[in-house]
Enzyme design. Structure first.
Site, PDB file in Angstrom:
ATOM      1  N   CYS A  98      82.590  16.810  77.688  1.00 10.05           N
ATOM      2  CA  CYS A  98      83.957  16.292  77.799  1.00 10.05           C
ATOM      3  C   CYS A  98      84.599  16.757  79.095  1.00 10.05           C
ATOM      4  CB  CYS A  98      84.797  16.745  76.606  1.00 10.05           C
ATOM      5  SG  CYS A  98      86.491  16.115  76.620  1.00 10.05           S
ATOM      6  N   CYS A 193      86.493  18.187  69.299  1.00 11.00           N
ATOM      7  CA  CYS A 193      87.705  17.386  69.341  1.00 11.00           C
ATOM      8  C   CYS A 193      87.584  16.056  68.636  1.00 11.00           C
ATOM      9  CB  CYS A 193      88.136  17.161  70.793  1.00 11.00           C
ATOM     10  SG  CYS A 193      89.593  16.117  70.946  1.00 11.00           S
TER      11      CYS A 193
END
Length: 353
Positions: A98, A193
């Protein structure tokens, strides 16, 4: 200087924005929508609280704010990577991907080019040596997040600002409280996440399904029980095996036969090793050692406050770490991140094979 401040709604990114304003900057706040959608079409990582806090910061400090959507890019670069790695029996690290591919990759390509710097709430710092910027560890050694930044490249690093890297977590909380920020008492986020409220095993089951297999005692070869698919288990795992007479640790996986091997005991030697082989190793800034045969280093194979001493060697395209002490849970697919002997500079990383 134009600064883009990536804000999640947590206390760390909130105080990062506060500190930038205190230093005279007028950052533009960006809230990035990423993650999966549930059955109602709601983005798992986007909550009303997160957006409220980001909007509060913009209003409090008179800043511009923009909400950007990188859901498709997140699926292509992070979620798909995670599913494929698990399918191959590896242990992925979506947080590292990410940072590399989304926050400092796709965001930079689409919105970041018009900014001189990109600010985040990471616990990290930078150090300049002979005109070259290096990623370096944070003041708070427990919260230090350089491991998760170990895959970024120099172009990404050279644009980054870490406004809270010189602070302890307790100091960040104090600043947030004094500034009356709504995130001051908010708990730190945990886990991956994009999962949001989805349980990890439910996520894996959605894409890889269930396939019964044997759990075998690594030492004796005795069948201990069964599992629902090797993809639900990781090397070093202790909980979730459903075995009695433990504790039991996952020490090996046979991908072809869908077999999980486990060792029993509170500290079985089979879950430890001293050699870590890395493929695709890359330096973040540059190789500070030049040509070397054996180089003393410190390293991490997971996000932890602790560093381990070792020797780095090169064998063809493989970088090999020989650890000074046995380390637990060496898992293929994770990343080994290399630091200098002072445990200050984060120098580079490679994928464990």
């Amino acid at each position: 200087m134009r600064v883009a401040a990536l804000t999640s709604g947590g206390v760390d990114s909130s105080v990062a924005v506060h500190n930038l304003v205190e230093q005279g900057y007028k950052p533009v706040i960006f809230y990035i929508k990423i993650g999966m959608e549930d059955e109602e079409g709601n983005v798992q990582c986007t909550t009303e609280d997160d957006l409220y806090i980001a909007s509060f910061l913009a209003k409090k400090y008179g800043l511009e704010m923009e909400v950007v959507n990188l859901q498709n890019e997140y699926w292509e670069n992070v979620i798909s990577y995670t599913i494929e790695a698990v399918r191959r029996g590896l242990t992925p690290n979506p947080d590292m991907m990410c940072n590399k591919m989304i926050k400092f990759g796709c965001f930079e390509e689409k919105w970041g080019k018009e900014f001189d710097k990109i600010s985040t709430g990471h616990y990290a710092t930078t150090t300049e040596i002979d005109g070259k910027v290096f990623l370096s560890t944070a003041k708070d050694k427990v919260k230090d997040q350089t491991y998760f930044l170990g895959q970024i490249n120099y172009m990404q690093l050279s644009k980054l600002m870490f406004p809270i890297g010189h602070l302890l977590k307790s100091e960040v909380r104090e600043i947030a409280t004094a500034a009356q920020l709504p995130s001051a008492a908010r708990k730190d986020s945990q886990g991956i996440c994009f999962l949001g409220k989805i349980h990890y095993n439910d996520f894996i089951k959605r894409y890889l399904g269930v396939k019964k297999g044997k759990i075998v005692d690594f030492e004796t070869g005795k069948i201990l029980g069964e599992h629902n698919g090797f993809w639900f288990h990781t090397i070093g795992q202790r909980k979730g095996l459903g075995l009695s007479g433990g504790p039991w640790f996952v020490v090996k996986k046979d991908i072809e036969e869908n077999v999980i091997y486990a060792s029993c005991g509170y500290d079985p030697q089979t879950q430890y090793g001293k050699v870590v082989n890395l493929t695709g190793f890359q330096y973040i800034s540059e190789n500070i050692w030049g040509d070397f045969d054996r180089q003393e280093i410190t390293f991490k194979i997971r996000h932890t406050p602790d560093f381990t001493k070792g020797i780095l060697t090169k064998i063809g395209d493989i970088y090999r770490i020989e650890s000074d002490e046995k380390i637990q849970g060496i898992a293929s697919g994770q990343f080994g991140v290399v630091y200098d002997t002072d445990m200050k500079l984060c120098l580079g990383s490679g994928e464990i094979i």
